[in-house]
Design a protein around this motif. Structure first.
Motif, PDB file in Angstrom:
ATOM      1  N   PHE A 157     -22.779   8.624  -3.227  1.00 47.45           N
ATOM      2  CA  PHE A 157     -21.673   7.711  -3.493  1.00 47.45           C
ATOM      3  C   PHE A 157     -22.163   6.510  -4.299  1.00 47.45           C
ATOM      4  CE2 PHE A 157     -19.973   9.707   0.436  1.00 47.45           C
ATOM      5  CZ  PHE A 157     -18.732  10.115  -0.063  1.00 47.45           C
ATOM      6  N   ASP A 158     -21.291   6.001  -5.180  1.00 46.68           N
ATOM      7  CA  ASP A 158     -21.537   4.756  -5.912  1.00 46.68           C
ATOM      8  C   ASP A 158     -20.594   3.703  -5.338  1.00 46.68           C
ATOM      9  OD1 ASP A 158     -22.019   2.695  -7.610  1.00 46.68           O
ATOM     10  OD2 ASP A 158     -21.351   3.721  -9.433  1.00 46.68           O
ATOM     11  N   HIS A 159     -21.062   2.989  -4.304  1.00 38.59           N
ATOM     12  CA  HIS A 159     -20.190   2.063  -3.574  1.00 38.59           C
ATOM     13  C   HIS A 159     -19.825   0.827  -4.388  1.00 38.59           C
ATOM     14  CE1 HIS A 159     -20.843   4.475  -0.018  1.00 38.59           C
ATOM     15  NE2 HIS A 159     -22.164   4.373  -0.184  1.00 38.59           N
ATOM     16  N   SER A 160     -20.516   0.591  -5.495  1.00 35.42           N
ATOM     17  CA  SER A 160     -20.234  -0.611  -6.288  1.00 35.42           C
ATOM     18  C   SER A 160     -18.912  -0.524  -7.046  1.00 35.42           C
ATOM     19  CB  SER A 160     -21.383  -0.859  -7.285  1.00 35.42           C
ATOM     20  OG  SER A 160     -21.452   0.221  -8.226  1.00 35.42           O
ATOM     21  N   GLN A 161     -18.340   0.665  -7.138  1.00 31.76           N
ATOM     22  CA  GLN A 161     -17.110   0.831  -7.926  1.00 31.76           C
ATOM     23  C   GLN A 161     -15.964   1.427  -7.088  1.00 31.76           C
ATOM     24  OE1 GLN A 161     -17.480   1.816 -12.238  1.00 31.76           O
ATOM     25  NE2 GLN A 161     -19.390   2.796 -11.604  1.00 31.76           N
ATOM     26  N   GLU A 162     -15.997   1.210  -5.795  1.00 31.55           N
ATOM     27  CA  GLU A 162     -14.955   1.801  -4.960  1.00 31.55           C
ATOM     28  C   GLU A 162     -13.595   1.172  -5.258  1.00 31.55           C
ATOM     29  OE1 GLU A 162     -16.245   1.147  -0.932  1.00 31.55           O
ATOM     30  OE2 GLU A 162     -15.114  -0.725  -0.771  1.00 31.55           O
ATOM     31  N   LEU A 163     -12.565   1.984  -5.090  1.00 33.99           N
ATOM     32  CA  LEU A 163     -11.178   1.573  -5.332  1.00 33.99           C
ATOM     33  C   LEU A 163     -10.408   1.569  -4.013  1.00 33.99           C
ATOM     34  CD1 LEU A 163     -10.529   3.825  -8.463  1.00 33.99           C
ATOM     35  CD2 LEU A 163     -11.454   1.495  -8.425  1.00 33.99           C
ATOM     36  N   HIS A 164      -9.377   0.739  -3.951  1.00 35.72           N
ATOM     37  CA  HIS A 164      -8.589   0.607  -2.723  1.00 35.72           C
ATOM     38  C   HIS A 164      -7.139   1.009  -2.989  1.00 35.72           C
ATOM     39  CE1 HIS A 164     -11.644  -2.840  -1.819  1.00 35.72           C
ATOM     40  NE2 HIS A 164     -12.174  -1.638  -1.600  1.00 35.72           N
ATOM     41  N   ILE A 165      -6.676   2.054  -2.311  1.00 29.86           N
ATOM     42  CA  ILE A 165      -5.268   2.464  -2.385  1.00 29.86           C
ATOM     43  C   ILE A 165      -4.570   1.915  -1.149  1.00 29.86           C
ATOM     44  CG2 ILE A 165      -3.663   4.395  -2.534  1.00 29.86           C
ATOM     45  CD1 ILE A 165      -5.819   6.070  -3.777  1.00 29.86           C
ATOM     46  N   LEU A 166      -3.591   1.066  -1.340  1.00 30.85           N
ATOM     47  CA  LEU A 166      -2.947   0.381  -0.223  1.00 30.85           C
ATOM     48  C   LEU A 166      -1.493   0.010  -0.583  1.00 30.85           C
ATOM     49  CD1 LEU A 166      -4.431  -3.253  -0.060  1.00 30.85           C
ATOM     50  CD2 LEU A 166      -4.470  -1.852  -2.091  1.00 30.85           C
ATOM     51  N   PRO A 167      -0.709  -0.271   0.466  1.00 32.53           N
ATOM     52  CA  PRO A 167      -1.038  -0.148   1.887  1.00 32.53           C
ATOM     53  C   PRO A 167      -0.942   1.303   2.340  1.00 32.53           C
ATOM     54  CG  PRO A 167       1.217  -0.900   1.649  1.00 32.53           C
ATOM     55  CD  PRO A 167       0.652  -0.806   0.255  1.00 32.53           C
ATOM     56  N   ARG A 168      -1.750   1.651   3.308  1.00 37.06           N
ATOM     57  CA  ARG A 168      -1.758   2.995   3.865  1.00 37.06           C
ATOM     58  C   ARG A 168      -1.857   2.907   5.389  1.00 37.06           C
ATOM     59  NH1 ARG A 168      -0.213   3.956  -0.437  1.00 37.06           N
ATOM     60  NH2 ARG A 168      -0.836   5.595  -1.908  1.00 37.06           N
ATOM     61  N   SER A 169      -1.307   3.907   6.029  1.00 41.08           N
ATOM     62  CA  SER A 169      -1.429   4.024   7.487  1.00 41.08           C
ATOM     63  C   SER A 169      -2.250   5.268   7.792  1.00 41.08           C
ATOM     64  CB  SER A 169      -0.047   4.130   8.139  1.00 41.08           C
ATOM     65  OG  SER A 169       0.668   5.232   7.617  1.00 41.08           O
ATOM     66  N   PRO A 170      -2.932   5.299   8.936  1.00 43.79           N
ATOM     67  CA  PRO A 170      -3.786   6.459   9.245  1.00 43.79           C
ATOM     68  C   PRO A 170      -2.965   7.716   9.462  1.00 43.79           C
ATOM     69  CG  PRO A 170      -3.629   5.001  11.142  1.00 43.79           C
ATOM     70  CD  PRO A 170      -2.978   4.280  10.009  1.00 43.79           C
ATOM     71  N   VAL A 171      -3.508   8.839   9.029  1.00 47.93           N
ATOM     72  CA  VAL A 171      -2.838  10.134   9.173  1.00 47.93           C
ATOM     73  C   VAL A 171      -3.262  10.762  10.496  1.00 47.93           C
ATOM     74  CG1 VAL A 171      -2.637  12.474   8.252  1.00 47.93           C
ATOM     75  CG2 VAL A 171      -2.642  10.519   6.694  1.00 47.93           C
ATOM     76  N   ASP A 172      -2.239  11.109  11.290  1.00 48.73           N
ATOM     77  CA  ASP A 172      -2.473  11.859  12.529  1.00 48.73           C
ATOM     78  C   ASP A 172      -1.726  13.178  12.375  1.00 48.73           C
ATOM     79  OD1 ASP A 172      -2.617  12.986  15.022  1.00 48.73           O
ATOM     80  OD2 ASP A 172      -2.067  11.172  16.124  1.00 48.73           O
ATOM     81  N   PRO A 173      -2.409  14.273  12.001  1.00 47.73           N
ATOM     82  CA  PRO A 173      -1.715  15.537  11.704  1.00 47.73           C
ATOM     83  C   PRO A 173      -0.834  16.024  12.844  1.00 47.73           C
ATOM     84  CG  PRO A 173      -4.000  15.641  10.987  1.00 47.73           C
ATOM     85  CD  PRO A 173      -3.866  14.386  11.783  1.00 47.73           C
ATOM     86  N   GLU A 174      -1.301  15.911  14.092  1.00 47.38           N
ATOM     87  CA  GLU A 174      -0.505  16.400  15.222  1.00 47.38           C
ATOM     88  C   GLU A 174       0.762  15.560  15.392  1.00 47.38           C
ATOM     89  OE1 GLU A 174      -2.906  16.539  18.675  1.00 47.38           O
ATOM     90  OE2 GLU A 174      -4.223  18.139  17.924  1.00 47.38           O
ATOM     91  N   LYS A 175       0.629  14.242  15.253  1.00 43.60           N
ATOM     92  CA  LYS A 175       1.798  13.376  15.398  1.00 43.60           C
ATOM     93  C   LYS A 175       2.801  13.622  14.280  1.00 43.60           C
ATOM     94  CE  LYS A 175       3.174   8.526  15.664  1.00 43.60           C
ATOM     95  NZ  LYS A 175       2.719   7.120  15.636  1.00 43.60           N
ATOM     96  N   GLU A 176       2.313  13.788  13.052  1.00 43.96           N
ATOM     97  CA  GLU A 176       3.216  14.021  11.929  1.00 43.96           C
ATOM     98  C   GLU A 176       3.925  15.357  12.055  1.00 43.96           C
ATOM     99  OE1 GLU A 176       1.613  13.398   8.114  1.00 43.96           O
ATOM    100  OE2 GLU A 176       1.385  11.244   8.418  1.00 43.96           O
ATOM    101  N   ALA A 177       3.268  16.343  12.634  1.00 42.62           N
ATOM    102  CA  ALA A 177       3.919  17.642  12.844  1.00 42.62           C
ATOM    103  C   ALA A 177       5.061  17.498  13.847  1.00 42.62           C
ATOM    104  CB  ALA A 177       2.898  18.664  13.332  1.00 42.62           C
ATOM    105  N   ARG A 178       4.868  16.645  14.858  1.00 40.21           N
ATOM    106  CA  ARG A 178       5.920  16.432  15.856  1.00 40.21           C
ATOM    107  C   ARG A 178       7.085  15.637  15.278  1.00 40.21           C
ATOM    108  NH1 ARG A 178       1.473  14.890  19.049  1.00 40.21           N
ATOM    109  NH2 ARG A 178       2.140  12.715  18.838  1.00 40.21           N
ATOM    110  N   GLU A 179       6.791  14.695  14.369  1.00 38.50           N
ATOM    111  CA  GLU A 179       7.819  13.804  13.860  1.00 38.50           C
ATOM    112  C   GLU A 179       8.247  14.158  12.442  1.00 38.50           C
ATOM    113  OE1 GLU A 179       6.294   9.873  14.161  1.00 38.50           O
ATOM    114  OE2 GLU A 179       6.331   9.856  16.357  1.00 38.50           O
ATOM    115  N   ALA A 180       8.038  15.408  12.068  1.00 34.75           N
ATOM    116  CA  ALA A 180       8.403  15.834  10.710  1.00 34.75           C
ATOM    117  C   ALA A 180       9.879  15.583  10.461  1.00 34.75           C
ATOM    118  CB  ALA A 180       8.088  17.310  10.526  1.00 34.75           C
ATOM    119  N   GLY A 181      10.188  14.965   9.318  1.00 35.06           N
ATOM    120  CA  GLY A 181      11.579  14.715   8.956  1.00 35.06           C
ATOM    121  C   GLY A 181      12.122  13.405   9.465  1.00 35.06           C
TER     122      GLY A 181
END
Length: 314
Positions: A141-165
């Motif tokens: 990794f080249d940490h000197s050039q990292e980019l930030h995509i925001l705002p974002r919330s953490p992905v919980d695959p099981e929770k999203e499957a339950r709350e789909a739609g």
């Protein structure tokens, strides 16, 4: 004297004519008149009181042309209103097909994201056919050039499957950290979404433990460039605030190839961003639409049957 006699004789004759003649008139029917009555009034002379009598006069039956026109209007209305249940039935059937397609698409995405990883190809044309496909790379990794995509919330695959739609939020906000990654086996730099960090961990100095310098193996999911959606802000390159995945712009800023992968959860480095931030759950509200359209079809069909078949006044 002769003129006076002539005038008196003319007046007597006129009065005699008025007394011996009766004048009859029939007024127009109004809202206050009965449907089958007409008023006839007679005046025998200007000195007599008003006399009236009611006559029962039946109205003429409707003409054949008017009856045919009214019947034609009823037939037109009957078949025109039948379009409502037909249309709602068609929309319900269309939603059944859409639901089947969506379920197949979700299953295909799950299959791709859980399949065995393959070596990362460098051919751009081949990469376009591999979105959501798992690949593996090795490098630094080249940490000197990292980019930030925001705002974002953490992905919980099981929770999203339950709350789909459903529209929901975890209440937690942060950013996804995208870092240039030099592939030692391919000799190129690519972009790797290492994963999610909370708001207080966005600055690199707050998570130095996860900023490793040695070679690591990364397994991730291929992602293609992303078009800006309505109401999404433009990327602010100078402030390092990215709101959507613009691979061409990210590649220009970092000097990497426009190749992007989301690192999986197993590639998470202790103390660093949490991997596995690929959202594969799609909105699937088609069952609600199916119930709605078929219910409307049943209700309007029953009303049409009562109105035009049973002849029940609605």
């Amino acid at each position: 004297m002769n003129n006076l006699r002539i005038i008196l004789a003319f007046s007597n004759n006129t009065l005699r004519i008025i007394q011996t003649n009766t004048h009859t008139f029939v007024p127009k029917r109004t809202l206050f008149a009965s449907r089958y009555t007409l008023l006839s009034r007679s005046y025998e002379c200007p000195h007599q009181a008003l006399r009236g009598r009611v006559l029962n006069v039946p109205l003429r039956p409707k003409s054949t042309t008017a009856a045919q026109a009214e019947k034609g209007d009823d037939i037109f209305l009957k078949w025109f209103l039948l379009l409502i249940p037909i249309t709602t039935f068609g929309l319900g059937t269309w939603q059944v097909r859409r639901r089947q397609w969506k379920l197949q698409l979700i299953e295909e995405l799950r299959r791709l994201t859980t399949a065995e990883p393959v070596p990362l190809p460098t051919d751009p044309m081949e990469l376009k056919t591999l979105e959501y496909r798992r690949v593996k790379v090795r490098g630094r990794f080249d940490h000197s050039q990292e980019l930030h995509i925001l705002p974002r919330s953490p992905v919980d695959p099981e929770k999203e499957a339950r709350e789909a739609g459903r529209i929901s939020s975890s209440g937690e906000s942060g950013a996804n950290i995208v870092t240039p990654f030099y592939c030692t086996d391919l000799g190129i730099n690519i972009l790797v979404n290492r994963g999610y960090v909370p708001k207080q961990k966005i600055r690199p100095e707050t998570r130095m433990k996860g900023q490793v310098e040695e070679e690591v193996d990364v397994v991730g999911v291929v992602r293609l460039t992303e078009q800006r959606k309505p109401f999404v802000p433009h990327n602010n390159v100078e402030a390092n605030r990215w709101h959507y995945r613009d691979l061409e712009a990210m590649a220009r800023v970092t000097g990497a190839e426009p190749i992007f992968i989301d690192a999986d959860l197993a590639s998470t480095i202790p103390g660093g961003p949490i991997g596995g931030q690929t959202r594969i759950t799609l909105r699937n509200e088609h069952m609600q639409y199916i119930v709605t359209w078929y219910s409307l079809c049943a209700a309007t069909s029953y009303m049409w049957y009562l109105k035009f078949i049973k002849r029940v006044a609605l």
